[in-house]
Scaffold this motif. Structure first.
Motif, PDB file in Angstrom:
ATOM      1  N   UNK A  56       0.672  -1.257  -0.029  1.00 20.65           N
ATOM      2  CA  UNK A  56       0.060   0.017   0.217  1.00 20.65           C
ATOM      3  C   UNK A  56       0.806   1.323  -0.078  1.00 20.65           C
ATOM      4  N   UNK A  57       0.543   1.990  -0.810  1.00 23.61           N
ATOM      5  CA  UNK A  57       1.258   3.341  -1.021  1.00 23.61           C
ATOM      6  C   UNK A  57       0.443   4.526  -1.702  1.00 23.61           C
ATOM      7  N   UNK A  58       0.883   5.771  -1.523  1.00 25.69           N
ATOM      8  CA  UNK A  58      -0.257   6.703  -1.965  1.00 25.69           C
ATOM      9  C   UNK A  58       0.436   7.323  -3.193  1.00 25.69           C
ATOM     10  N   UNK A  59      -0.468   7.916  -3.982  1.00 25.16           N
ATOM     11  CA  UNK A  59      -0.154   8.918  -5.239  1.00 25.16           C
ATOM     12  C   UNK A  59      -1.118  10.120  -4.902  1.00 25.16           C
ATOM     13  N   UNK A  60      -0.718  11.155  -5.651  1.00 25.52           N
ATOM     14  CA  UNK A  60      -1.552  12.329  -5.776  1.00 25.52           C
ATOM     15  C   UNK A  60      -1.120  13.061  -6.942  1.00 25.52           C
ATOM     16  N   UNK A  97      -6.427  14.040  -5.673  1.00 26.03           N
ATOM     17  CA  UNK A  97      -6.338  14.658  -4.134  1.00 26.03           C
ATOM     18  C   UNK A  97      -5.789  13.734  -3.335  1.00 26.03           C
ATOM     19  N   UNK A  98      -5.568  12.330  -3.807  1.00 30.81           N
ATOM     20  CA  UNK A  98      -5.047  11.263  -3.343  1.00 30.81           C
ATOM     21  C   UNK A  98      -5.667   9.810  -3.262  1.00 30.81           C
ATOM     22  N   UNK A  99      -4.877   8.761  -3.445  1.00 31.02           N
ATOM     23  CA  UNK A  99      -5.267   7.498  -3.620  1.00 31.02           C
ATOM     24  C   UNK A  99      -4.270   6.407  -2.960  1.00 31.02           C
ATOM     25  N   UNK A 100      -4.745   5.519  -2.175  1.00 34.31           N
ATOM     26  CA  UNK A 100      -3.771   4.559  -1.744  1.00 34.31           C
ATOM     27  C   UNK A 100      -4.191   3.307  -2.536  1.00 34.31           C
TER      28      UNK A 100
END
Lengths: 237, 91
Positions: A56-60, A97-100
């Motif tokens: 699991x890691x975020x992107x924006x 605005x952000x997704x995991x």
């Protein structure tokens, strides 16, 4: 102008589960002269070993496109999307605005090879979204098949940027022509085989070309080949 | 532990156990002491920063969507005003 970027000159990250060949600055690889080409910011050519992957890691603020070349890629995100994509599928994530999310090789037997492209979005603070589509592999033959575009349509994923990404399988000795509006850019990545652009620019497997100020090109198959072409906007990014 | 990473490829720009996070209305003020060189490396990518507070079983992801980041050179203190926070498990 057609600038060639040979496969062997890409920066490679390699460990016991991942080989990533980087077309642009990414992670530990930073070259201020190789940040992006128009809104194309990341072009990673990844191979992930069986059963392994990215937790699991975020992107924006990125439009993330994954194209599986071999094997199966398992995706899960905090938007509630989960699934497995394979050759013939295209996945598009608008991180906004952000997704995991997580990405794993869905197989415990064989490796997965995929291309992951990140584009700068044409608008910031978008609501995160996800889409995967299946393109018709039969339609690739000696034809530029759009699989991602700004407007999207049946079997074409919609992206928040003024671009169209085409895939094509070009047979040996066959030729395709492509024309775009003046002021735009073209990016070509040869996935398999060998092609030439406007006769003199030869792309072997995994070579890329960044094309500016040339809006009409002829692509010739020097052997049976599989390539992608992106019609990109011009201007500053 | 606090980590500041580049949002494109997750390159580590700073890691420290000395920091504070203070809630301010709908924002979070993250403060940490850094040297000038580290501050410069962070400020070069001020529009593309992810900040992670790493705990035993969870990570807390912050970012400042409008790059509200300031380095007070006299105090050698970096201040980031984040407007986004997401908590997620490490496993």
């Amino acid at each position: 102008m057609i600038e060639l970027y040979p496969a062997g000159k890409r920066y490679t990250v390699k460990n016991d589960w991942l080989e990533s060949n980087l077309g642009f600055s990414f992670g530990e690889y930073y070259d201020s002269s190789n940040i992006q080409f128009g809104p194309l910011r990341v072009f990673n050519d990844d191979t992930v070993q069986a059963g392994k992957g990215f937790g699991i890691h975020p992107h924006r603020e990125a439009e993330i496109v994954s194209i599986v070349l071999k094997g199966q890629l398992k995706h899960e995100d905090n938007l509630g999307n989960a699934g497995i994509i394979s050759r013939g599928n295209i996945q598009r994530i608008s991180a906004g605005t952000g997704v995991l999310h997580s990405e794993f090789n869905a197989s415990n037997q064989e490796e997965v090879q995929f291309l992951q492209l990140w584009f700068l979005p044409n608008e910031k603070k978008l609501i995160p979204s996800y889409e995967d589509i299946s393109y018709d592999i039969e339609q690739l033959h000696n034809h530029l098949l759009p699989v991602i575009s700004r407007t999207g349509s049946d079997r074409v994923a919609k992206i928040h940027q003024d671009l169209t990404l085409y895939l094509s399988k070009l047979e040996d000795k066959k030729t395709l022509n492509f024309r775009q509006e003046a002021g735009r850019k073209i990016y070509v990545f040869n996935i398999e085989g060998e092609i030439s652009i406007n006769k003199d620019s030869i792309l072997k497997s995994r070579d890329a070309a960044r094309i500016t100020d040339t809006h009409e090109i002829t692509i010739h198959g020097n052997q049976d080949s599989f390539f992608l072409l992106i019609d990109l906007p011009g201007g500053e990014f | 532990m606090l980590m500041i990473r580049h949002s494109i490829g997750s390159r580590l720009l700073c890691q420290t156990n000395i920091y504070t996070i203070e809630k301010k209305d709908h924002h979070w003020l993250i403060s940490l002491p850094v040297d000038v060189e580290t501050a410069s490396g962070i400020l070069n990518f001020q529009d593309e920063l992810n900040i992670f507070e790493v705990k035993e079983n969870e990570k807390i992801w912050y970012y400042s969507s409008d790059a509200q980041i300031n380095f007070q050179s006299k105090e050698k203190q970096l201040m980031i005003l984040a407007d986004h926070k997401t908590v997620y498990p490490t496993q």
